[in-house]
Design an enzyme around this catalytic site. Structure first.
Site, PDB file in Angstrom:
ATOM      1  CB  THR A   1      -1.043   0.088   1.130  1.00 30.69           C
ATOM      2  OG1 THR A   1      -1.957  -0.997   0.993  1.00 30.69           O
ATOM      3  CG2 THR A   1      -1.839   1.384   1.076  1.00 30.69           C
TER       4      THR A   1
ATOM      5  CD1 TRP B   1      -1.526  -5.966   2.642  1.00 31.73           C
ATOM      6  CD2 TRP B   1      -1.065  -6.527   4.744  1.00 31.73           C
ATOM      7  NE1 TRP B   1      -2.383  -5.274   3.468  1.00 31.73           N
ATOM      8  CE2 TRP B   1      -2.119  -5.600   4.751  1.00 31.73           C
ATOM      9  CE3 TRP B   1      -0.603  -7.034   5.984  1.00 31.73           C
ATOM     10  CZ2 TRP B   1      -2.723  -5.159   5.936  1.00 31.73           C
ATOM     11  CZ3 TRP B   1      -1.194  -6.595   7.148  1.00 31.73           C
ATOM     12  CH2 TRP B   1      -2.236  -5.675   7.115  1.00 31.73           C
TER      13      TRP B   1
ATOM     14  CG  ASN C   1      -4.663  -7.715   4.067  1.00 33.64           C
ATOM     15  OD1 ASN C   1      -5.470  -7.605   4.997  1.00 33.64           O
ATOM     16  ND2 ASN C   1      -4.584  -6.842   3.081  1.00 33.64           N
ATOM     17  CD  GLU C   2      -8.246  -6.166   1.965  1.00 32.30           C
ATOM     18  OE1 GLU C   2      -7.769  -5.783   0.897  1.00 32.30           O
ATOM     19  OE2 GLU C   2      -8.758  -5.404   2.801  1.00 32.30           O
TER      20      GLU C   2
ATOM     21  CD  GLU D   1      -7.283  -3.149   6.206  1.00 34.56           C
ATOM     22  OE1 GLU D   1      -6.475  -4.102   6.108  1.00 34.56           O
ATOM     23  OE2 GLU D   1      -7.483  -2.333   5.302  1.00 34.56           O
TER      24      GLU D   1
END
Ligand code: 147
Length: 645
Positions: free
Chosen positions: A79, A121, A167-168, A243
């Protein structure tokens, strides 16, 4: 009189409280990472750095966070930059990289009870063993994560409480079961798994696979819009907004956070909310600027800003602790009749009571995502009836934030009011629109304040770094890697023979990573600052073995983050393999402005200099000017990062 539609009555009692895992409060948390969000914090002057950490972590002072969630660095963009892995290669192990270990220790120093939650991530390439998924060789992935929690314990004396999966991105039932077994076997039975840091999807597998259910402690969803699925509720597992928030830290961002902190429980039964992100210690010209509890991105001046979302956190965090219980909807928590919501929390002995009210209007509390369906809120009088174990309470402490959008008015955050007297278990409270109120038996809250931070200043120039003063393995403080990872290294072999100084900065990621960002970033680079007229230079040595095909310096780079691959700016390249140089307007080299031959010949130092001034530019390799122009190429952005690669 209750005929008036703006008067309403709520009843707060312990009679219907169910003390189980699904109603237990696990605390308010915030995320460092996902990624590189804390990058500029380490370089602050000690004084201001300690103040910032106090505002975030000190109990009864500021955000007073109960939980710190950190990225398990994966050498890849997540990010705001890339965070270093503890294992760049399968044979490599280094527990001194990055800032997350340091941050966790600073948090524990201030609050020994803070819980720690780690989540990857991205993963270094070796974890996929030649594939692009961490689940093809799950034992490699489990070992990699185990090494991280072991390093936390053995090298930093940190006990990790929670781990997430990826993550995601997809979770994997086999992998989750294996990770559970590997952790148990290695003596980490205490670590609880939160699955799967995406949507509520894993609830289905929890309901159908008893082994997976046993491995899963909590279901964690991102940006749930205060809702959870029916399946998720049926699992009986703790449900978390693992989150959430990610909204600019002005009054509206504060409204967002206040609203979801309450409604994540009231609407969705969620018992922990975790903010992305902890502190904006990243340049404003990266994605999602200041979507943080506070801002600290000027290490050179020491300036920082304690912003509204931090005080919205305090409205809950300073009045309830993990291990307390939420009072159920209809029995102490719920929606307010004229709009807004309230949550009641009590400790395990039902001695303490905290009630948090929020009356955020729609337009003043929208978060970045998901979209918020319309609703209305009106000013209201709320008559509160305390019953059951709470009937004997005679006084409640009273804290209030007022978000004001009237011209000339400014908002007030977390202000202590005179305590409210409770007469025969009853009191009446007036709630205007866009306020947050905490009523509590807890007496220890304070609005912490440290000395005024120094004023804001631009990044000071000239700036130079020869990387001699860093510990080998560390990433220079103001340079934020956007692809690849850059470390100070001790030069060896031929490079050390031709170098006047023993250390240099080196790009260390040599195998494609298992990425979180949707697009693969191929060209490593590291950024700093935000300028229009600037001269950027770097002395570079390209080894003849195992090295890059191209190096560059660049100015006015317009983006980093997951979009870094499409960065525009002005780039000066040298390609040793083909003895060419080029000037381009983009990282992808599709907008070529000039090029020609330049014989470099490896294993020697060469200086690249790119100077932009008053609409002109000059590009030099060594002493030779290879390009210059009285005008800047048409698609050069007006400002941006200075970059080296
Ligand atoms: C989240 C990430 O997990 C964070 O690392 C950070 O990038 C954050 C910024 O808001 O966003 O990822 C999401 C990105 C996009 C969506 C949801 C989460 N989305 O478009 O719904």
């Amino acid at each position: 009189s209750f005929e008036n539609k703006f008067n309403s009555k709520i009843r707060i009692s312990d009679e219907s409280v169910i003390k189980n895992a699904a109603s237990m409060f696990y605390g308010i948390g915030a995320i460092s990472g996902g990624g590189a969000t804390s990058k500029l914090l380490q370089n602050y002057p000690q004084n201001q750095r300690d103040q910032i950490l106090d505002y975030l972590f000190l109990p009864n002072f500021g955000a007073s966070l109960h939980m710190l969630k950190v990225e398990i660095g994966g050498d890849s963009q997540s990010t705001e930059g890339t965070e270093a892995s503890h294992m760049h290669h399968s044979w490599d192990l280094n527990y001194n990289r990055g800032y997350e270990w340091w941050l966790m220790k600073e948090a524990k120093k201030r609050n020994p009870n803070i819980t720690l939650y780690g989540l990857p991530w991205a993963f270094p390439g070796w974890v996929g063993n030649g594939t692009s998924s961490p689940y093809n060789y799950p034992s490699l992935t489990a070992k990699y994560v185990l090494k991280w929690v072991q390093g936390a314990k053995d090298y930093h004396n940190l006990t990790i409480d929670y781990l997430g999966i990826w993550n995601e991105r997809a979770y994997d039932v086999e992998y989750v079961r294996l990770l559970r077994a590997v952790l148990d076997h290695a003596g980490f039975k205490n670590i609880r798994l939160v699955v799967g840091d995406g949507d509520w999807g894993p609830a289905h597998d929890v309901l159908n696979d008893p082994q997976f259910a046993a491995a899963t402690f909590a279901l964690g969803a991102h940006y749930p819009g205060t809702l959870s699925s029916d399946e998720a509720k049926r699992t009986g597992k703790p449900l978390w907004a693992s989150e959430d928030f990610s909204t600019f830290n002005d009054d509206i961002g504060s409204g967002c956070w206040a609203r979801i902190l309450n409604r994540n429980f009231v609407d969705g039964g969620m018992t922990s909310s975790i903010a992305w992100n902890l502190v904006a210690a990243y340049y404003d010209n990266l994605p999602f600027p200041r979507c943080s509890l506070m801002t600290a991105n000027e290490p050179w001046s020491g300036h920082y800003e304690v912003t509204g979302p931090l005080w919205m956190t305090a409205h809950t965090s300073q009045f309830a602790l993990p291990g307390w219980y939420y009072l159920p909807v209809g029995g102490g928590s719920g929606r307010l009749p004229s709009g807004g919501s309230y949550v009641g929390l009590t400790d395990s002995n039902t001695k303490q009571l905290t009630i948090i009210f929020e009356t955020m209007s729609h337009d003043h509390s929208e978060c970045i995502r998901p979209s918020l369906p319309p609703y209305t809120v009106k000013p209201q009088n709320v008559t509160i009836k305390l019953a059951g174990a709470f009937a004997s309470i005679t006084q409640l402490y009273y804290w209030k934030s007022v978000l004001s959008y009237k011209k000339g008015d400014s908002s007030t955050y977390f202000v202590k009011q005179s305590p409210l007297q409770v007469k025969s278990g009853q009191l009446t409270l007036f709630l205007d629109v866009d306020v947050v109120v905490t009523l509590s038996t807890v007496a220890t809250a304070t609005k912490g304040q440290r000395s005024q931070p120094p004023p804001s200043k631009p990044f000071p120039l000239p700036y130079s770094d020869n990387f001699q003063n860093y510990q080998p393995g560390s990433n220079p403080l103001n340079l934020v890697p956007q692809a690849g990872f850059f470390e100070a290294v001790k030069l060896s072999g031929g490079a050390s023979e031709v170098s006047a100084q023993p250390q240099a900065l080196c790009q260390v990621v040599t195998l494609a990573t298992l990425n979180w960002c949707p697009l693969r970033l191929t060209s490593p680079y590291t950024v700093m600052g935000n300028w229009s007229d600037i001269s950027v230079s770097a002395s570079v040595l390209v080894p003849s073995v195992n090295s890059t095909t191209g190096i560059f310096v660049a100015a006015r780079i317009d983006q980093g983050g997951c979009g870094a691959f499409q960065a525009k700016g002005l780039f000066l390249w040298l390609f040793p393999a083909s003895n060419q140089y080029a000037v381009t307007n983009d990282l992808a080299q599709t907008k070529k402005i000039k090029g020609g031959s330049f014989v470099y010949g490896y294993d020697a130092w060469v200086k690249l200099t790119l100077t932009l001034q008053s609409g002109k530019y000059t590009a030099k390799i060594g002493n030779q000017t290879v390009a210059n122009s009285e005008t800047l190429p048409g698609s050069t952005p007006s400002t941006g990062f200075a970059v080296v690669h």
